[in-house]
Design a protein around this motif. Sequence first.
Motif, PDB file in Angstrom:
ATOM      1  N   ALA A   6      19.453 -29.836  16.887  1.00  0.00           N
ATOM      2  CA  ALA A   6      19.963 -31.017  16.185  1.00  0.00           C
ATOM      3  C   ALA A   6      18.811 -31.644  15.407  1.00  0.00           C
ATOM      4  O   ALA A   6      17.640 -31.335  15.640  1.00  0.00           O
ATOM      5  N   ALA A   7      19.163 -32.531  14.486  1.00  0.00           N
ATOM      6  CA  ALA A   7      18.160 -33.257  13.704  1.00  0.00           C
ATOM      7  C   ALA A   7      18.539 -34.735  13.653  1.00  0.00           C
ATOM      8  O   ALA A   7      19.721 -35.087  13.614  1.00  0.00           O
ATOM      9  N   ILE A   8      17.512 -35.568  13.663  1.00  0.00           N
ATOM     10  CA  ILE A   8      17.690 -37.013  13.530  1.00  0.00           C
ATOM     11  C   ILE A   8      16.809 -37.473  12.374  1.00  0.00           C
ATOM     12  O   ILE A   8      15.600 -37.228  12.374  1.00  0.00           O
ATOM     13  N   LEU A   9      17.421 -38.114  11.385  1.00  0.00           N
ATOM     14  CA  LEU A   9      16.692 -38.646  10.245  1.00  0.00           C
ATOM     15  C   LEU A   9      16.658 -40.165  10.394  1.00  0.00           C
ATOM     16  O   LEU A   9      17.674 -40.839  10.220  1.00  0.00           O
ATOM     17  N   GLN A  10      15.490 -40.705  10.734  1.00  0.00           N
ATOM     18  CA  GLN A  10      15.350 -42.135  10.994  1.00  0.00           C
ATOM     19  C   GLN A  10      14.597 -42.795   9.837  1.00  0.00           C
ATOM     20  O   GLN A  10      13.462 -42.447   9.559  1.00  0.00           O
ATOM     21  N   ALA A  11      15.273 -43.719   9.166  1.00  0.00           N
ATOM     22  CA  ALA A  11      14.709 -44.440   8.029  1.00  0.00           C
ATOM     23  C   ALA A  11      14.252 -43.507   6.908  1.00  0.00           C
ATOM     24  O   ALA A  11      13.109 -43.581   6.452  1.00  0.00           O
ATOM     25  N   PRO A  12      15.137 -42.607   6.434  1.00  0.00           N
ATOM     26  CA  PRO A  12      14.763 -41.794   5.265  1.00  0.00           C
ATOM     27  C   PRO A  12      14.559 -42.707   4.055  1.00  0.00           C
ATOM     28  O   PRO A  12      15.255 -43.719   3.913  1.00  0.00           O
ATOM     29  N   VAL A  13      13.609 -42.355   3.221  1.00  0.00           N
ATOM     30  CA  VAL A  13      13.239 -43.247   2.122  1.00  0.00           C
ATOM     31  C   VAL A  13      13.165 -42.472   0.802  1.00  0.00           C
ATOM     32  O   VAL A  13      13.064 -41.254   0.786  1.00  0.00           O
ATOM     33  N   SER A  14      13.202 -43.228  -0.278  1.00  0.00           N
ATOM     34  CA  SER A  14      12.924 -42.671  -1.607  1.00  0.00           C
ATOM     35  C   SER A  14      11.533 -43.117  -2.013  1.00  0.00           C
ATOM     36  O   SER A  14      11.334 -44.262  -2.439  1.00  0.00           O
ATOM     37  N   ASP A  15      10.568 -42.240  -1.871  1.00  0.00           N
ATOM     38  CA  ASP A  15       9.217 -42.558  -2.335  1.00  0.00           C
ATOM     39  C   ASP A  15       9.224 -42.774  -3.844  1.00  0.00           C
ATOM     40  O   ASP A  15       8.466 -43.603  -4.366  1.00  0.00           O
TER      41      ASP A  15
ATOM     42  N   GLY B 200      14.981 -24.912  23.350  1.00  0.00           N
ATOM     43  CA  GLY B 200      15.564 -25.548  22.175  1.00  0.00           C
ATOM     44  C   GLY B 200      14.867 -26.850  21.852  1.00  0.00           C
ATOM     45  O   GLY B 200      14.299 -27.502  22.734  1.00  0.00           O
ATOM     46  N   VAL B 201      14.893 -27.224  20.568  1.00  0.00           N
ATOM     47  CA  VAL B 201      14.223 -28.442  20.135  1.00  0.00           C
ATOM     48  C   VAL B 201      15.177 -29.285  19.292  1.00  0.00           C
ATOM     49  O   VAL B 201      16.136 -28.782  18.707  1.00  0.00           O
ATOM     50  N   VAL B 202      14.892 -30.576  19.258  1.00  0.00           N
ATOM     51  CA  VAL B 202      15.526 -31.508  18.334  1.00  0.00           C
ATOM     52  C   VAL B 202      14.424 -32.059  17.443  1.00  0.00           C
ATOM     53  O   VAL B 202      13.349 -32.433  17.920  1.00  0.00           O
ATOM     54  N   LEU B 203      14.662 -32.096  16.140  1.00  0.00           N
ATOM     55  CA  LEU B 203      13.689 -32.624  15.192  1.00  0.00           C
ATOM     56  C   LEU B 203      14.017 -34.074  14.887  1.00  0.00           C
ATOM     57  O   LEU B 203      15.152 -34.404  14.512  1.00  0.00           O
ATOM     58  N   LEU B 204      13.033 -34.944  15.038  1.00  0.00           N
ATOM     59  CA  LEU B 204      13.180 -36.367  14.748  1.00  0.00           C
ATOM     60  C   LEU B 204      12.209 -36.738  13.639  1.00  0.00           C
ATOM     61  O   LEU B 204      10.996 -36.704  13.826  1.00  0.00           O
ATOM     62  N   GLY B 205      12.732 -37.073  12.467  1.00  0.00           N
ATOM     63  CA  GLY B 205      11.890 -37.436  11.340  1.00  0.00           C
ATOM     64  C   GLY B 205      11.914 -38.930  11.094  1.00  0.00           C
ATOM     65  O   GLY B 205      12.958 -39.577  11.211  1.00  0.00           O
ATOM     66  N   HIS B 206      10.752 -39.469  10.778  1.00  0.00           N
ATOM     67  CA  HIS B 206      10.628 -40.886  10.434  1.00  0.00           C
ATOM     68  C   HIS B 206      10.135 -41.005   9.003  1.00  0.00           C
ATOM     69  O   HIS B 206       9.145 -40.371   8.618  1.00  0.00           O
ATOM     70  N   SER B 207      10.850 -41.797   8.171  1.00  0.00           N
ATOM     71  CA  SER B 207      10.439 -42.035   6.796  1.00  0.00           C
ATOM     72  C   SER B 207      10.317 -40.705   6.040  1.00  0.00           C
ATOM     73  O   SER B 207      11.233 -39.889   6.043  1.00  0.00           O
ATOM     74  N   THR B 208       9.163 -40.447   5.427  1.00  0.00           N
ATOM     75  CA  THR B 208       8.990 -39.219   4.653  1.00  0.00           C
ATOM     76  C   THR B 208       9.071 -37.972   5.532  1.00  0.00           C
ATOM     77  O   THR B 208       9.307 -36.865   5.018  1.00  0.00           O
ATOM     78  N   GLY B 209       8.910 -38.120   6.842  1.00  0.00           N
ATOM     79  CA  GLY B 209       9.094 -36.991   7.750  1.00  0.00           C
ATOM     80  C   GLY B 209      10.496 -36.415   7.692  1.00  0.00           C
ATOM     81  O   GLY B 209      10.714 -35.252   8.050  1.00  0.00           O
TER      82      GLY B 209
END
Length: 228
Positions: free
Chosen positions: A135-144, A106-115
Amino acid sequence: MRPPTSQPTLRLSGILFKYGTKSAQVAFRTGDFKQQVIFIGGLTDGLLATEYLQPLSMALEAEKWSLVQPLLSSSYSGYGTSSLKQDALELDQLISYLINKEDSEGVVLLGHSTGCQDIVHYMRSNTACSKAVRAAILQAPVSDREYRATLPETADMIDLAASMIKEDKAMDLMPREANPDAPITAYRYYSLCAYMGDDDMFSSDLSDDQLRQRLGHMSNIPCQVYLY
């Protein structure tokens, strides 16, 4: 005269491996465990994209998790000629590799910014390998889009991108002044900069219905959002 400011030393030991046939499709893994956190960086990011990856790797190893940092076709300066769809395909290849070659449990996805947009798009794809995402972690999602709206050339360039797309030139490159940092196609420029473009998921002016349409499926897995 002040001495030069030293940059923090980021150093990790691990395994570099290929997960696909393209030259860009390599990934770096620290730790040798059956569960993996996959870090997906933002625009221009590659390996060791953030300072927290080194302590994160150490913390994960203590919990018997590996940290995987993939390079995608969109990494570094490749983002302008790629897309969320392409990133999702390559992310699926990576997870398939981890399942079939590394016996991943199993994996957890960790996204940074546009990721973060990559994760949202991938989880909508509902591929067989996406079932391995725990599970997923959205770290610092942004509006480009909201950032680009502060630049004087953006409005004219959005119009140009829209007209190119209508003329079946979506994959043609925009003028250099549209994105001086890297070549960018009309499609990707419109996706990042236009209202409700494919990348427009976290803008502050989106309605509740629009946010639900774009993000609602993320409620199907445990998901945490960190604004910074």
